[in-house]
Design a protein around this motif. Structure first.
Motif, PDB file in Angstrom:
ATOM      1  N   PHE A 119      -7.072   1.462   1.971  1.00 52.79           N
ATOM      2  CA  PHE A 119      -6.676   0.520   3.009  1.00 52.79           C
ATOM      3  C   PHE A 119      -5.320   0.921   3.570  1.00 52.79           C
ATOM      4  O   PHE A 119      -4.381   1.162   2.806  1.00 52.79           O
ATOM      5  N   TRP A 176       3.731 -10.423   9.255  1.00 54.65           N
ATOM      6  CA  TRP A 176       4.723  -9.845   8.338  1.00 54.65           C
ATOM      7  C   TRP A 176       6.149  -9.923   8.895  1.00 54.65           C
ATOM      8  O   TRP A 176       7.059  -9.323   8.336  1.00 54.65           O
ATOM      9  N   ASN A 226     -10.132 -11.129   8.822  1.00 56.68           N
ATOM     10  CA  ASN A 226      -9.522 -10.942   7.508  1.00 56.68           C
ATOM     11  C   ASN A 226      -9.095 -12.281   6.922  1.00 56.68           C
ATOM     12  O   ASN A 226      -8.418 -13.069   7.602  1.00 56.68           O
ATOM     13  N   HIS A 251     -11.427 -10.439  -2.255  1.00 62.97           N
ATOM     14  CA  HIS A 251     -10.058  -9.934  -2.390  1.00 62.97           C
ATOM     15  C   HIS A 251      -9.459 -10.490  -3.682  1.00 62.97           C
ATOM     16  O   HIS A 251      -9.642 -11.670  -3.987  1.00 62.97           O
ATOM     17  N   TYR A 271      -5.809  -9.863  -6.327  1.00 57.60           N
ATOM     18  CA  TYR A 271      -4.645  -9.126  -6.823  1.00 57.60           C
ATOM     19  C   TYR A 271      -4.241  -9.706  -8.171  1.00 57.60           C
ATOM     20  O   TYR A 271      -4.342 -10.914  -8.380  1.00 57.60           O
ATOM     21  N   TRP A 284      -0.349  -6.576  -7.772  1.00 56.40           N
ATOM     22  CA  TRP A 284       0.677  -6.833  -6.731  1.00 56.40           C
ATOM     23  C   TRP A 284       1.607  -7.930  -7.243  1.00 56.40           C
ATOM     24  O   TRP A 284       1.174  -9.056  -7.388  1.00 56.40           O
ATOM     25  N   LEU A 290       6.496  -4.785   0.273  1.00 62.16           N
ATOM     26  CA  LEU A 290       5.408  -4.665  -0.719  1.00 62.16           C
ATOM     27  C   LEU A 290       5.441  -3.309  -1.444  1.00 62.16           C
ATOM     28  O   LEU A 290       4.408  -2.730  -1.747  1.00 62.16           O
ATOM     29  N   ALA A 311      -6.113  -1.696  -2.458  1.00 60.60           N
ATOM     30  CA  ALA A 311      -5.135  -2.112  -1.449  1.00 60.60           C
ATOM     31  C   ALA A 311      -3.741  -1.879  -2.029  1.00 60.60           C
ATOM     32  O   ALA A 311      -3.414  -2.500  -3.028  1.00 60.60           O
TER      33      ALA A 311
END
Ligand code: AHR
Length: 501
Positions: A25, A97, A172, A242, A244, A296, A319, A351
């Motif tokens: 990704f 972001w 998304n 998804h 993390y 993450w 990140l 990711a």
């Protein structure tokens, strides 16, 4: 020394492994694009500004598909901003972001980079601020041969041949309140269905991924999948997942147990898809696209400081998790989990790929290196192809906070088209090695050809620009093979690859 047993039989298959299980990704986020894959003026940059050192590391990972351009970013993105002469492309505030997007790298550039990096695009359309009209326009732009408004625009912008993008995401994480254009499941299902319909009318050969829940912990999980699929089941091919993981609690045993959570998540979403299939009397079984997964958490505090200092900056170092050895062990175990579910999970994307929660890191103007998590991913991607085998593992179990009966030894096996057999194993025991006895049914006269071990005394060890080889796999003892019995020591806290042919 602990003892564990594993039984495998050539005839016991889970199913064919889709190559796209080893996808990744690239989002317009942080330094993934600018300073990551693209840095004109870098000593290794080519004429288009792509860093060759990064391309080499990506090619070495062997990533068959790369999701792009987001992520949260896509929900406020206008694809038209990213095509045409660079000097006329607008600078936009990215509300996902809180940075400024220059659009210097756009659709054409990404397609060029995919060719260099030996990967294929998985393109997400914006269903946050936009809808079916823009979605069908970008499919026409990318995939129609010519003779229409958008396809001719592509030709004028320098690409005579269509891009032929096969895999598309319908937005998304539309279930998340943080998403630009967040929707209820019913609203999303309607818009996804209408977008899917017209996208496939433009190009019937494409495959579409509908947004599932952005995490198993979402309060709407389950209902979201049921409701949105009620609207769009017939027109989509995959549902996304998804997830993390983090070790904020500093509890390594509990952290390493999180692969069980991934397994539960996959099986639950598969059941929900099948219940909608039943309700609709459909003949179609939906595949799963686990198109964001990783560890993450390391960078969270640092990111808050960056935003305080430089909101709306360009290519901020967001990140940028520095991955530890223990992260690599969990990533190994998550890869084993994906392989065990290869009958249902057809696409998966680590990711992400470069700088942003990534296996590859760079310094602007400086070096590029492989983080700890690069290694299990690379080895699974390299050897975990062909058929996923249904193995039986009999391992000591452990309990930890929230979860009980976790196998200490997490292992699986794959059979490649050339007949070679690969065993992947993570030993989660932090104090003792394990003697693994493997019964190999249907593999006569096989011999060990490779044994690789990734381990380290310090669970927090990391790779850096100046010390990129602190955590790397090394060759290990191939064990004792006698007929169809293999005995091999799996060291405490280690990731292992054992190959026989
Ligand atoms: O990968 C980072 C972000 O995580 C993505 O933009 C978003 O989809 C998810 O929440």
């Amino acid at each position: 020394m602990r003892n564990a047993k594993m039984t495998l039989d050539k005839a016991y298959e889970i199913g064919a492994i889709d190559r796209r299980l080893y996808g990744s990704f690239i989002e317009h986020l942080g330094r993934a694009v600018y300073g990551g894959i693209y840095e004109p003026g870098h000593p290794t940059a080519d004429a288009n500004g792509f860093r060759k050192d990064v391309v080499d590391l990506v090619r070495n990972l062997d990533v068959p598909v790369t999701r792009y351009p987001g992520g949260n970013f896509v929900s406020g993105f206008n694809w038209e901003d990213s095509v045409g002469p660079r000097e006329s492309r607008p600078k936009r505030l990215d509300l996902a972001w809180f940075t400024t997007e220059s659009n210097e790298v756009g659709l054409h550039e990404f397609i060029e980079w995919c060719k260099l990096a030996n990967t294929t695009p998985m393109y997400a359309v914006n269903l946050g601020t936009r809808g079916a009209d823009e979605a069908r326009a970008v499919v026409e732009y990318a995939n129609h041969k010519g003779g229409s408004l958008y396809s001719d625009m592509r030709v004028k912008n320098g690409a005579k041949e269509p891009f032929g993008i096969k895999l598309w995401c319908l937005g998304n994480e539309m279930d998340g309140p943080w998403q630009i254009g967040h929707k209820t499941a019913r609203e999303y299902g309607r818009v996804a269905n209408e977008a899917a319909k017209v996208m496939k009318w433009v190009d019937p050969s494409i495959e579409l991924v509908a947004c599932g829940s952005s995490s198993l912990d979402m309060p709407t999980f389950g209902d979201w999948e049921l409701t949105m699929l009620d609207e769009c089941y017939d027109n989509v091919d995959y549902v996304s997942l998804h997830r993390y993981y983090n070790n904020r609690a500093g509890d390594t045993r509990a952290f390493l147990a999180r692969s069980v959570d991934m397994d539960v998540f996959i099986k639950t979403v598969a059941s929900i898809c099948d219940s909608v299939r039943g309700k609709k009397h459909s003949k179609k079984t939906l595949g799963l696209s686990f198109d964001e997964w990783n560890v993450w958490f390391h960078s969270s505090d640092q990111d808050k400081e960056i935003w305080k200092r430089d909101k709306w900056g360009r290519a901020l170092p967001l990140l940028e998790d520095a991955y530890t050895f223990e992260d690599a062990l969990l990533v190994g175990s998550l890869l084993i989990t994906l392989l065990r579910n290869a009958d249902r999970v057809k696409v998966a994307c680590l990711a992400q790929l470069v700088n942003v929660i990534a296996p590859i890191m760079t310094v602007n103007g400086g070096g590029a290196w492989a983080q700890t998590i690069y290694w299990p991913f690379k080895q699974a991607s390299q050897f975990g192809r062909g058929t996923s085998l249904r193995v039986i593992v009999d391992s000591p179990l452990y309990d930890c906070k929230d979860v009980e009966s976790i196998p200490e030894l997490d292992a699986t096996a794959t059979l490649a088209d050339d007949g070679s057999l690969t065993i992947f194993a993570v030993n989660k025991n932090l104090n003792e090695d394990t003697l693994l006895s493997v019964s190999l049914h249907g593999f006569p006269k096989y011999r060990a050809v490779m044994r690789s071990v990734l381990t380290h005394d310090d669970m927090n060890a990391v790779n850096t620009e100046t010390n990129p080889s602190e955590v790397v796999p090394v060759s290990g003892d191939a064990g004792k093979l006698d007929g169809d019995k293999l005995e091999i020591v799996i060291p405490k806290h280690s990731w292992n690859v054992i190959r026989l042919i």
